[in-house]
Design an enzyme around this catalytic site. Structure first.
Site, PDB file in Angstrom:
ATOM      1  N   LYS A  23       0.768  -1.372  -0.356  1.00 46.44           N
ATOM      2  CA  LYS A  23      -0.185   0.004  -0.116  1.00 46.44           C
ATOM      3  C   LYS A  23       0.613   0.898   0.531  1.00 46.44           C
ATOM      4  O   LYS A  23       0.461   2.682  -0.379  1.00 46.44           O
ATOM      5  CB  LYS A  23      -0.625   0.371   1.304  1.00 46.44           C
ATOM      6  N   ARG A  93      -3.249   2.836   8.668  1.00 48.85           N
ATOM      7  CA  ARG A  93      -4.515   1.520   7.615  1.00 48.85           C
ATOM      8  C   ARG A  93      -2.886   0.967   7.866  1.00 48.85           C
ATOM      9  O   ARG A  93      -1.182   1.026   7.610  1.00 48.85           O
ATOM     10  CB  ARG A  93      -4.402   2.450   6.098  1.00 48.85           C
ATOM     11  N   GLY A 102      -8.445  -7.817   5.211  1.00 48.72           N
ATOM     12  CA  GLY A 102      -9.215  -8.464   6.168  1.00 48.72           C
ATOM     13  C   GLY A 102      -7.974  -8.873   7.398  1.00 48.72           C
ATOM     14  O   GLY A 102      -9.038  -9.313   9.076  1.00 48.72           O
ATOM     15  N   MET A 104      -6.723  -6.413   9.125  1.00 49.15           N
ATOM     16  CA  MET A 104      -6.710  -5.399  10.276  1.00 49.15           C
ATOM     17  C   MET A 104      -7.568  -4.423   9.664  1.00 49.15           C
ATOM     18  O   MET A 104      -7.173  -4.067   8.751  1.00 49.15           O
ATOM     19  CB  MET A 104      -5.303  -4.965  10.734  1.00 49.15           C
ATOM     20  N   ARG A 337      -3.585  -1.293  -6.021  1.00 51.64           N
ATOM     21  CA  ARG A 337      -3.202  -1.898  -5.120  1.00 51.64           C
ATOM     22  C   ARG A 337      -3.561  -3.582  -6.801  1.00 51.64           C
ATOM     23  O   ARG A 337      -4.883  -3.419  -7.625  1.00 51.64           O
ATOM     24  CB  ARG A 337      -3.627  -3.126  -4.645  1.00 51.64           C
ATOM     25  N   HIS A 456      -4.097 -40.508   5.202  1.00 50.54           N
ATOM     26  CA  HIS A 456      -4.924 -41.260   4.229  1.00 50.54           C
ATOM     27  C   HIS A 456      -6.046 -40.763   3.568  1.00 50.54           C
ATOM     28  O   HIS A 456      -6.112 -40.711   2.307  1.00 50.54           O
ATOM     29  CB  HIS A 456      -5.191 -43.239   5.304  1.00 50.54           C
ATOM     30  N   ARG A 562       0.955 -46.807  -6.864  1.00 47.72           N
ATOM     31  CA  ARG A 562       0.521 -47.573  -5.544  1.00 47.72           C
ATOM     32  C   ARG A 562      -0.176 -48.857  -5.760  1.00 47.72           C
ATOM     33  O   ARG A 562      -1.424 -48.670  -6.256  1.00 47.72           O
ATOM     34  CB  ARG A 562       0.337 -47.214  -4.715  1.00 47.72           C
ATOM     35  N   ARG A 618       5.042 -48.973  -8.067  1.00 41.76           N
ATOM     36  CA  ARG A 618       6.135 -49.548  -7.079  1.00 41.76           C
ATOM     37  C   ARG A 618       5.703 -50.830  -6.810  1.00 41.76           C
ATOM     38  O   ARG A 618       4.521 -51.122  -7.020  1.00 41.76           O
ATOM     39  CB  ARG A 618       5.676 -47.917  -6.372  1.00 41.76           C
ATOM     40  N   SER A 766      13.192 -41.779  -7.017  1.00 38.75           N
ATOM     41  CA  SER A 766      11.686 -41.125  -6.862  1.00 38.75           C
ATOM     42  C   SER A 766      11.809 -40.949  -5.399  1.00 38.75           C
ATOM     43  O   SER A 766      11.751 -40.838  -4.470  1.00 38.75           O
ATOM     44  CB  SER A 766      11.051 -42.084  -7.644  1.00 38.75           C
ATOM     45  N   GLY A 768      10.805 -40.288  -1.669  1.00 42.76           N
ATOM     46  CA  GLY A 768       9.285 -40.122  -1.517  1.00 42.76           C
ATOM     47  C   GLY A 768       8.903 -38.871  -0.211  1.00 42.76           C
ATOM     48  O   GLY A 768       9.551 -39.622   1.036  1.00 42.76           O
ATOM     49  N   THR A 769       8.523 -37.900  -0.225  1.00 40.05           N
ATOM     50  CA  THR A 769       8.917 -36.693   1.035  1.00 40.05           C
ATOM     51  C   THR A 769       8.024 -37.544   1.991  1.00 40.05           C
ATOM     52  O   THR A 769       7.598 -36.477   2.626  1.00 40.05           O
ATOM     53  CB  THR A 769       9.144 -35.680  -0.199  1.00 40.05           C
ATOM     54  N   ASN A 770       7.221 -37.895   1.308  1.00 40.65           N
ATOM     55  CA  ASN A 770       6.277 -37.943   2.591  1.00 40.65           C
ATOM     56  C   ASN A 770       7.064 -39.090   3.477  1.00 40.65           C
ATOM     57  O   ASN A 770       7.189 -38.543   4.656  1.00 40.65           O
ATOM     58  CB  ASN A 770       4.845 -38.868   2.515  1.00 40.65           C
ATOM     59  N   ASP A 771       7.354 -39.961   3.657  1.00 34.69           N
ATOM     60  CA  ASP A 771       8.334 -40.555   3.959  1.00 34.69           C
ATOM     61  C   ASP A 771       9.761 -40.165   4.301  1.00 34.69           C
ATOM     62  O   ASP A 771      10.436 -40.253   5.660  1.00 34.69           O
ATOM     63  CB  ASP A 771       8.601 -42.198   3.878  1.00 34.69           C
ATOM     64  N   CYS A 833       8.004 -37.995  -5.833  1.00 35.78           N
ATOM     65  CA  CYS A 833       6.350 -38.510  -5.549  1.00 35.78           C
ATOM     66  C   CYS A 833       5.449 -38.107  -4.849  1.00 35.78           C
ATOM     67  O   CYS A 833       4.528 -38.521  -4.110  1.00 35.78           O
ATOM     68  CB  CYS A 833       6.072 -39.706  -6.470  1.00 35.78           C
ATOM     69  N   TYR A 853      11.743 -34.459 -13.003  1.00 34.74           N
ATOM     70  CA  TYR A 853      10.022 -34.185 -12.999  1.00 34.74           C
ATOM     71  C   TYR A 853       9.773 -34.269 -11.374  1.00 34.74           C
ATOM     72  O   TYR A 853      10.078 -34.883 -10.726  1.00 34.74           O
ATOM     73  CB  TYR A 853       9.397 -35.103 -14.066  1.00 34.74           C
TER      74      TYR A 853
END
Ligand code: PEP
Ligand code: MG
Length: 877
Positions: A23, A93, A102, A104, A337, A456, A562, A618, A766, A768-771, A833, A853
């Protein structure tokens, strides 16, 4: 040199966003462009950072600087702050680097007190205006600075209107306004136990502090987390001399967009109200007029405004959202803006601006928020129907879209209900498990009481593109009685509920939905993104339907199939259970032989849909106990079929129980213990590839067989030898062969740390960024949601590490894996993945570390395509 913490609008410019906030920078830029801006100054974002560093106080030298600039403002305007003769009033402001709507509220008319108001009244010859401004100021200051409830003051106004028998605020007289001022001050005193501050300097410092404080209110923290805004940015404060829209019938205030923010149509769009101030336009107390009507009311002002709007849009090369005030026939610009817009409008505006020659394709690609595309890909609630509905609760918005259907409390009931009634169903569960897959697939939406964003239910729902609201702690589910309670309402099986997967709201009623529409602009922008991006975009798909959906959204291959979900259908689970409960290898092989043709059929279906594009499959990953029966009747049935007693089956189930299954007997450890499972799957994959290749000689099908959870090169080498031996045996048997690759997931930290060794065996990785996140951070992906909330509140974490990659820690493992892997095998193919593959800021990280990828669920493919293009523009490689 001491730092400068305050800038006049005339000292800044549009490039100083970081320091002045959006602003402030735009007010400076409008001033430089010679537009009619009420002058003022900006207290910088660095002053906000200092405020926090100094234990939430404003340092004396910054306070002194503020008052020096106030003096300059007095000289510029010829008015004096706190003076009765010719008073200067200001608005205060917030304005962060990124707009945070929203966060403030604004404070207007600051500088008024009992004397000044009299001066203002005399000066303007308008007592009503003076006291109207004063009562508004008390109201806003009490709300924003002292956090007193707004409703308290609104009630006082309503009572006054009722007493006077009038409908609108504008009908209240000067005397009424005067009375409101004393009533408001009395209310303030009663709640605050002290008088309303009459010293304008104290008011100003109170307001500035309130802005700084607001940077850390829960709304702001939440907004930042949703929009990837770091808390270190801080907010600036804009102090601007007042222009008055409430000075009578030749004054007014309004907001307008240079284009329609809902549709993108190129036409000035907005509203204004005469004799009004600030929030009146949006508050809905009086119905505002459309901006077109300003042409009739004040033609010259309209023309001037329209010209400024056009100039601003051309200047910023983007649709503008502007606030203006008309004071006794004179136009003032209060802010501009880049306007917020719907996803559909964003696409149209980006394409139109390219066609108008205002921006390049790259700029168009940068203009659309990838996350916003989600909204275009799922059914939505009918806006009118949604407006009339009231939520009974809310939880995590785990998978976007809108769902409306009859409640079922188990996957089996969901399937049955749909078969019997044909009505849409919403599945309500404590939590879901792979067993529920079919019921989840047929449901419109899924609501769970437990679990986080990577539970899950959340992962599977996003994969299917099904709406999901997860982890609703307030819900009480009585599965036996087939009912749940939430927000004081009891919902029985078969009752209609609605879920909003974008906001997390839960409604105890049916709300009409409308299907998603994808306009031509969507395709055009995606085309540009594809030309620009360097990352490939693959998908996580377990069925031909999912694969087809992903292809429709532009996926270039499958990065993860999977296989575990393939064993849950009624025809599969039995041989699967027999296989697990087998006492001998021979028995196991018999059960696996039953599964082989089904698996082969699964893979043929996928290869058929993919037309020779890369497909990574897999080998079985989850711990075996997930497949075993829980119900007594199922246990007895399988025992009977296998010639075992129920007790024996139960003993086996007990022996397979693990205390920490996520770190237990799963992944390639299964293939090490039971090589025949890997053999069966390898055979199914390669037979399917041979069969489909024969049918379509033009397709080059090269299956990529992926080994999960490897952490030691020897275990990978062992599983690979099973795959290779099985392949060779098969090729000999059938007298034909296909090329295939063997690679691994990098999802155990040790695999990343020893990636140079792992790459001796693996032809692709690949991540496996979850595990990898779970094991690197040391907390469970299913349970972390329970305490992460506290971590956000205490600002220990800003983001869910399962949704957005933790670049410093987990990211370092990925980077290390990339470098070590390429050291051994320079042409190794590298992808990711985990769920992060569909998260824009994570996609940017994966682009930067040089992956080939990303792979994500089908409904995130367009998001990833756009995010990858943005990354390529920002970080060319
Ligand atoms: C992962 O761990 O990142 C992964 C993709 O595998 P899953 O989520 O199936 O464990
Ligand atoms: Mg995994």
């Amino acid at each position: 040199m001491s730092a400068k913490y305050v800038y006049l609008f005339s000292e800044g410019n549009g490039k100083m966003r970081e320091l002045l906030g959006g602003k402030g920078a735009n007010l400076a830029e409008m001033t430089n462009l010679g537009m009619p801006v009420p002058q003022g100054f900006t207290v910088t974002t660095e002053a906000c950072t200092r405020y926090y560093e100094d234990g939430k106080t404003i340092a004396p030298e910054i306070e002194a600087e503020i008052f020096t600039y106030l003096k300059t403002l007095e000289e510029m305007t010829g008015k004096t702050f706190g003076s009765k003769e010719n008073p200067l009033m200001v608005s205060v402001r917030s304005g962060a680097r990124a707009s945070m709507p929203g966060m403030m509220d604004t404070i207007l008319n600051l500088g008024l007190n009992d004397e000044v108001v009299e001066g203002l009244s005399a000066l303007t010859q308008n007592e009503r205006f003076a006291y109207d401004s004063y009562r508004r100021f008390i109201q806003m200051y009490s709300d924003v600075v002292c956090e007193l409830p707004k409703s308290h003051f609104e009630r006082i106004i309503d009572e006054m209107k009722e007493k006077r028998g009038v409908q609108h605020d504008t009908e209240l007289t000067a005397a009424d306004m005067k009375e409101l001022v004393s009533l408001f001050k009395a209310a303030y005193k009663e709640m605050m136990k002290e008088d309303f501050p009459s010293d304008p300097r104290e008011q100003l410092m109170g307001a500035i502090k309130a802005v700084f404080r607001s940077w850390d209110n829960p709304r702001a923290i939440y907004y930042r987390r949703m929009n990837d805004i770091p808390s270190s940015w801080g907010t600036a404060v804009n102090v601007q001399s007042m222009a008055y829209g409430n000075m009578g019938d030749t004054s007014g205030t309004g907001v307008a967009f240079t284009r329609n923010p809902a549709t993108g149509e190129k036409k000035l769009y907005g509203e204004f109200l005469m004799n009004a101030q600030g929030e009146d336009v949006v508050a809905g107390i009086r119905t505002p007029q459309t901006i077109d009507q300003l042409r009739d009311v004040m033609p010259e002002v309209y023309e001037q405004f329209a010209a400024i709007a056009e100039k601003l849009e051309k200047h910023y090369h983007d649709m503008q959202d502007m606030e203006f005030t008309i004071e006794r026939g004179k136009l003032y610009m209060l802010q501009t803006r880049n306007g917020k817009r719907t996803a559909a409008a964003a696409l149209k505006i980006a394409c139109d601006l390219v066609d108008e020659g205002m921006i390049t394709k790259e700029e168009a690609v940068l203009m659309v928020n990838p996350k916003s595309l989600d909204a275009l890909l799922h059914p939505q609630f009918d806006p009118a129907a949604l407006k009339a509905a009231k939520p009974i609760g809310s939880a995590l918005p785990a998978s976007p879209g809108a769902a409306c259907g009859r409640v079922a409390f188990s996957a089996a009931d969901a399937v049955k209900m749909i078969e019997e009634t044909g009505d849409p169903v919403v599945l309500v569960r404590l939590e879901t498990s792979p067993e529920d897959i079919e019921g989840m697939h047929v449901s419109q939406g899924i609501l769970t009481a437990r679990g986080g964003m990577t539970s899950h239910a959340a992962v599977v729902a996003r994969g299917m593109g099904t709406c999901c609201v997860a982890g609703c702690g307030d819900i009480v589910i009585h599965e036996d009685e087939k009912l749940f309670q939430l927000g004081g309402k009891t919902i029985h099986e078969g009752d209609y509920i609605s879920l909003d997967g974008t906001t997390g709201n839960i409604y105890g009623e049916a709300i009409k939905t409308v299907p998603a529409t994808i306009s031509g602009d969507f395709g055009r922008l995606m085309g540009w993104a594809d030309e620009i991006r360097q990352l490939g975009i693959h998908t996580n798909a377990d069925t031909p339907q999912d694969a087809q959906q992903a292809l429709d959204f532009g996926a270039e291959g499958i990065g993860l199939t999977r296989t575990e979900h393939m064993f849950f259908g009624a025809d599969r689970i039995r041989p699967m259970r027999k296989m697990i409960l087998s006492k001998t290898e021979e028995q196991r092989r018999k059960a696996l032989a039953e599964l082989l043709p089904m698996q082969r059929g699964d893979f043929e279906g996928i290869f058929e849909v993919m037309h020779g594009l890369p497909v990574t499959i897999r080998l079985l990953d989850p711990p075996l106990h997930e497949f075993l029966p829980k119900e007594e009747s199922d246990i007895e049935e399988i025992a009977g079929e296998m010639g075992l007693s129920a007790v024996e089956v139960k003993d086996t189930i007990t022996s397979l129980h693990e205390f920490n299954p996520m770190m237990g007997h799963r992944g390639c450890r299964l293939a090490v213990s039971y090589p025949e499972i890997a053999e069966m799957q390898t055979r199914a994959i390669l037979e399917a590839a041979i069969n489909v290749s024969k049918k379509h000689p033009g397709w080059k099908i090269v299956p990529e067989i992926m080994v999960p959870l490897a952490g030691e090169v020897k275990e990978l080498a062992y599983v690979k030898s099973i795959i290779v031996d099985t392949a060779n045996k098969l090729f000999d048997e059938v007298g034909s062969k296909v090329d295939y690759l063997v690679g691994t997931m990098v999802e155990v930290p040790r695999a990343a740390l020893t990636a140079d060794e792992i790459a001796q065996e693996a032809e692709f990785f690949s991540f496996g960024t979850n595990d990898l996140t779970q094991m690197c951070m040391g907390f469970s992906r299913d349970d972390a949601g329970r305490f992460l909330g506290v971590y956000y509140d205490k600002k220990l974490y800003e983001q869910d590490p399962f949704a957005r990659i933790d670049q410093k820690g987990v990211g370092k493992l990925v980077e290390m894996g990339v470098q070590l892997g390429r050291k051994t095998r320079p042409d190794i193919h590298l992808g990711i993945c985990g769920e992060h593959g569909g998260d824009p800021s994570s996609v940017e990280f994966f682009h930067r570390v040089g992956l080939d990828y990303v792979s994500c669920s089908p409904f995130r493919v367009p998001v990833a395509r756009l995010a990858a293009a943005q990354a390529a523009i920002r970080f060319p490689r």
